[in-house]
Design a protein around this motif. Structure first.
Motif, PDB file in Angstrom:
ATOM      1  N   GLN A  25      -2.425 -12.210  -6.369  1.00 36.08           N
ATOM      2  CA  GLN A  25      -3.059 -13.303  -7.097  1.00 36.08           C
ATOM      3  C   GLN A  25      -3.819 -12.818  -8.319  1.00 36.08           C
ATOM      4  O   GLN A  25      -4.638 -11.911  -8.219  1.00 36.08           O
ATOM      5  N   ASP A  26      -3.563 -13.449  -9.483  1.00 40.21           N
ATOM      6  CA  ASP A  26      -4.308 -13.148 -10.703  1.00 40.21           C
ATOM      7  C   ASP A  26      -4.096 -11.709 -11.174  1.00 40.21           C
ATOM      8  O   ASP A  26      -4.886 -11.169 -11.940  1.00 40.21           O
ATOM      9  N   THR A  27      -3.008 -11.067 -10.701  1.00 37.01           N
ATOM     10  CA  THR A  27      -2.745  -9.686 -11.083  1.00 37.01           C
ATOM     11  C   THR A  27      -1.790  -9.655 -12.267  1.00 37.01           C
ATOM     12  O   THR A  27      -0.850 -10.452 -12.342  1.00 37.01           O
ATOM     13  N   VAL A  28      -2.047  -8.740 -13.211  1.00 31.18           N
ATOM     14  CA  VAL A  28      -1.177  -8.641 -14.383  1.00 31.18           C
ATOM     15  C   VAL A  28       0.011  -7.738 -14.052  1.00 31.18           C
ATOM     16  O   VAL A  28      -0.141  -6.629 -13.539  1.00 31.18           O
ATOM     17  N   TYR A  36       3.889  -8.859 -20.697  1.00 33.79           N
ATOM     18  CA  TYR A  36       2.838  -8.974 -19.688  1.00 33.79           C
ATOM     19  C   TYR A  36       2.763 -10.382 -19.128  1.00 33.79           C
ATOM     20  O   TYR A  36       2.763 -11.351 -19.874  1.00 33.79           O
ATOM     21  N   GLY A  37       2.653 -10.497 -17.814  1.00 35.86           N
ATOM     22  CA  GLY A  37       2.519 -11.807 -17.191  1.00 35.86           C
ATOM     23  C   GLY A  37       1.478 -11.732 -16.079  1.00 35.86           C
ATOM     24  O   GLY A  37       1.265 -10.671 -15.495  1.00 35.86           O
ATOM     25  N   THR A  38       0.815 -12.852 -15.819  1.00 39.64           N
ATOM     26  CA  THR A  38      -0.193 -12.883 -14.763  1.00 39.64           C
ATOM     27  C   THR A  38       0.303 -13.731 -13.616  1.00 39.64           C
ATOM     28  O   THR A  38       0.858 -14.809 -13.825  1.00 39.64           O
ATOM     29  N   PHE A  64       3.880 -15.912 -18.124  1.00 41.10           N
ATOM     30  CA  PHE A  64       3.944 -14.982 -19.242  1.00 41.10           C
ATOM     31  C   PHE A  64       3.309 -15.537 -20.508  1.00 41.10           C
ATOM     32  O   PHE A  64       3.352 -14.918 -21.561  1.00 41.10           O
TER      33      PHE A  64
END
Lengths: 269, 290, 47
Positions: A25-28, A36-38, A64
């Motif tokens: 969760q909420d990790t890049v 880069y996407g979260t 993304f």
């Protein structure tokens, strides 16, 4: 791995290897081509009341920050994503990073190559692919050679506040873990221990009753069998973006491997 | 044209609720030559910007400087840091995250039990705050206390990422609001306007029931708006006006019988003031009525 | 070889199972001996 892209440009993923859903969760994350996407997560204000359970992968999406056409243009189904967190130093000689499992093993091999100084063995370094899924890289890699012995270098569990029992006694910085296992060659494990004592290399013991869960298991049954051992760098928080090791343990793992090889190993006498 | 360098500086500045100094300095540095400003006893920056003409109605714009974070509540014998949340955080986002601790921004990580060693439900369970910890790489409590301390603020250590279409960073809530206000303060306005960069506290984990919030104040008075407020979980806001009337003439203002049903409430003080107003607030109280 | 910086370089490379090529590039950079592709893995002589 990317398994879908919806009409709004959100990306569906599935795990490759033993991904820990609790740390997503909420990790890049970052793709091979540098996007880069979260991982999407609910703002606490809109909570669904499910804070106690990790969101299952089937309900996990990655954002993304791009319009759908852009996402579809730059990413494809089957593309892989890794944790974007970069390696960092903590106090002392501790290092935290994703993928220390098993890049610190790779580093130990590169260092051992510098320290090996003998004709006693023809030493082949295998940087294996696909260990985290089916160990296929080690299976084919070992088969390609007529091996007498093999040492698999991986990471294993060190003590942390929520790890107790046998692994509660393993500590970062106290040296590589020499594995004793029913599927590994006991004489090799014994010799590694003797060499460590002789050369004043710190070491810890890791008794594993069954299979080791490393490349060692696959290499040991390659062709008609290979005498094998496993040496591991102690590590905290395995399979998360914040794995932690002591750098000295990597250096000492390299020294132990080189010392074993340079002295001719367990079967000279 | 968005000044991304300023947005970057604002979002990466570290300032959790109650510890906003770095953000305050950054904002003051931007606005100090453009308007009248002062900092009150709680740390709010109150700004009065003169426009081309005075306004008929008083409008306050407010943005908050603080971000959610964690606080170090204990340091174990082995040098791990125990913590609790400051503001509303969904626990699912914490395991495996990188953080910085204290005023020296000591790097740390929120550890979690390796999945391989988890049994049954453990592999999907998010630990309670009491079970979580931060690893800064210390080997002992002694080594840890050399660089961090009890009560230290902990911030997310998140990258600032931007592409053509979006921004991905910590504390966009509400540093982007602060950015918008800074840009307004630096521009020429049609009418006088007041800006407040406020501090406020979101309180969570409350037992259901009727609550009282109270504050004691003293001061010179003269603010155009000065009130205690509480926002319950249904978004309903209750206020009570505060009127100061002189040096050291302390009085307590309270709001009673506020129903809290889903464990959360936001309490705070809102003020519209002019350059020259002065006073202080103390003894904030927030308790469940017996 | 500065082992710490090599380790940091290795950790920063993309290497999900089945897509390890970036990691192999880092390995090749820091090995004195010639490398070979063996199946899906990389091998090299130590000496």
């Amino acid at each position: 791995m990317i398994t879908g892209i919806n009409d709004e440009g959100f990306v569906k993923i599935d795990k490759v290897g033993g991904v820990d859903a609790r740390v997503l969760q909420d990790t890049v994350l970052v793709s091979e081509n540098g996007l880069y996407g979260t991982v999407c997560c609910l703002p606490p204000h809109l909570t669904d009341g499910n804070e106690d359970k990790a969101t299952p992968l089937a309900k996990t999406w990655v954002d993304f920050g791009l319009p759908a056409e852009e996402v579809k243009r730059q990413l494809r189904l089957g593309d892989t994503l890794t944790f974007a967190a970069k390696p960092q130093k903590l106090l002392g000689d501790k290092i935290t990073s994703p993928a220390l499992d098993d890049r610190c093993g790779v580093a130990a091999l590169l260092r051992a190559a510098e320290l090996i100084d003998t004709e006693a063995y023809k030493v082949i370094l295998l940087f294996s692919a696909q260990e985290e899924t089916y160990g296929t890289g080690a299976k084919t890699g070992a088969f390609a050679f007529d091996l007498d012995e093999a040492v698999a270098v991986d990471v294993s569990f060190a003590s942390q506040p929520d790890v107790s029992g046998q692994y509660g006694k393993i500590e970062l910085g106290k040296g590589p873990m020499i594995c004793f296992s029913s599927v590994m060659d006991r004489r090799m494990s014994q010799k590694l221990t003797e060499v460590a004592k002789e050369k004043n290399i710190p070491y810890q013991l890791e008794p594993i009753a069954g299979a080791t869960g490393t490349n060692g298991d696959h290499i040991a049954v390659s062709k008609s069998g290979v005498k094998a051992a496993v040496v591991s760098v102690p590590q905290r928080y395995m399979h998360t973006p914040c794995e932690v090791i002591s750098f000295a343990d990597v250096e000492n793992t390299a020294r132990l491997l080189a010392a074993y090889i340079n002295c001719g190993g367990a079967f000279r006498d | 044209m968005i000044n991304y360098e300023l947005v970057h500086a604002l979002c990466t500045a570290k300032g959790i609720s109650g510890d906003e100094t770095a953000v305050r300095s950054l904002i003051l540095n931007e606005i100090k030559d453009y308007a009248d400003w002062r900092v009150d006893a709680l740390g709010n920056i109150l700004v009065h910007k003169k426009g081309k003409s005075p306004a008929k109605a008083r409008l306050m714009l407010s943005a908050h400087m603080d971000e959610v974070g964690l606080m170090v509540t204990d340091i174990t014998a082995d040098g791990f840091l125990k913590f609790d949340e400051v503001g509303g955080i969904d626990r699912r986002v914490l395991p495996g995250k990188a953080v910085t601790v204290g005023k020296n921004h000591i790097p740390g990580v929120i550890g979690v039990k390796p999945i391989h060693l988890c049994k049954g439900e453990e592999a999907q369970s998010i630990p309670a705050y009491s079970e979580m910890y931060i690893d800064i790489g210390a080997d002992s409590q002694e080594q840890a206390t050399e660089v961090v301390g009890y009560g230290d603020s902990v911030c997310y250590d998140a990258p600032f990422l931007q592409n053509e279409y979006s921004l991905n960073a910590k504390a966009i809530d509400d540093r982007f609001g602060c950015y918008v206000m800074i840009e307004l303060i630096k521009s020429d306005l049609e009418y006088d306007a007041d800006f407040a960069f406020v501090v406020q506290q979101e309180v969570k984990g409350l037992k259901d029931g009727k609550y009282t919030v109270a504050v004691s104040t003293q001061g010179g008075g003269g603010q155009s708006k000065y009130e205690l407020f509480i926002i319950g979980d249904n978004g309903e806001k209750k206020t009570a006006p505060i009127t100061d009337n002189g040096w050291n003439k302390w009085q307590t203002v309270e709001i009673k019988d506020v129903i809290v049903k889903n464990g959360k409430a936001t309490i705070g003080v809102e003020m519209q003031a002019n350059a020259g107003n002065w006073g202080s607030m103390d003894n904030f109280e927030f308790y469940l009525q017996q | 070889m500065n082992l710490e910086s090599v380790l940091f370089e290795l950790c920063s490379a993309h290497g999900v199972s089945g897509s390890e090529s970036a990691v192999f590039e880092v390995v090749k950079k820091h090995l004195k001996t010639e490398t070979h592709v063996t199946g899906s893995s990389l091998t090299a002589s130590a000496l």
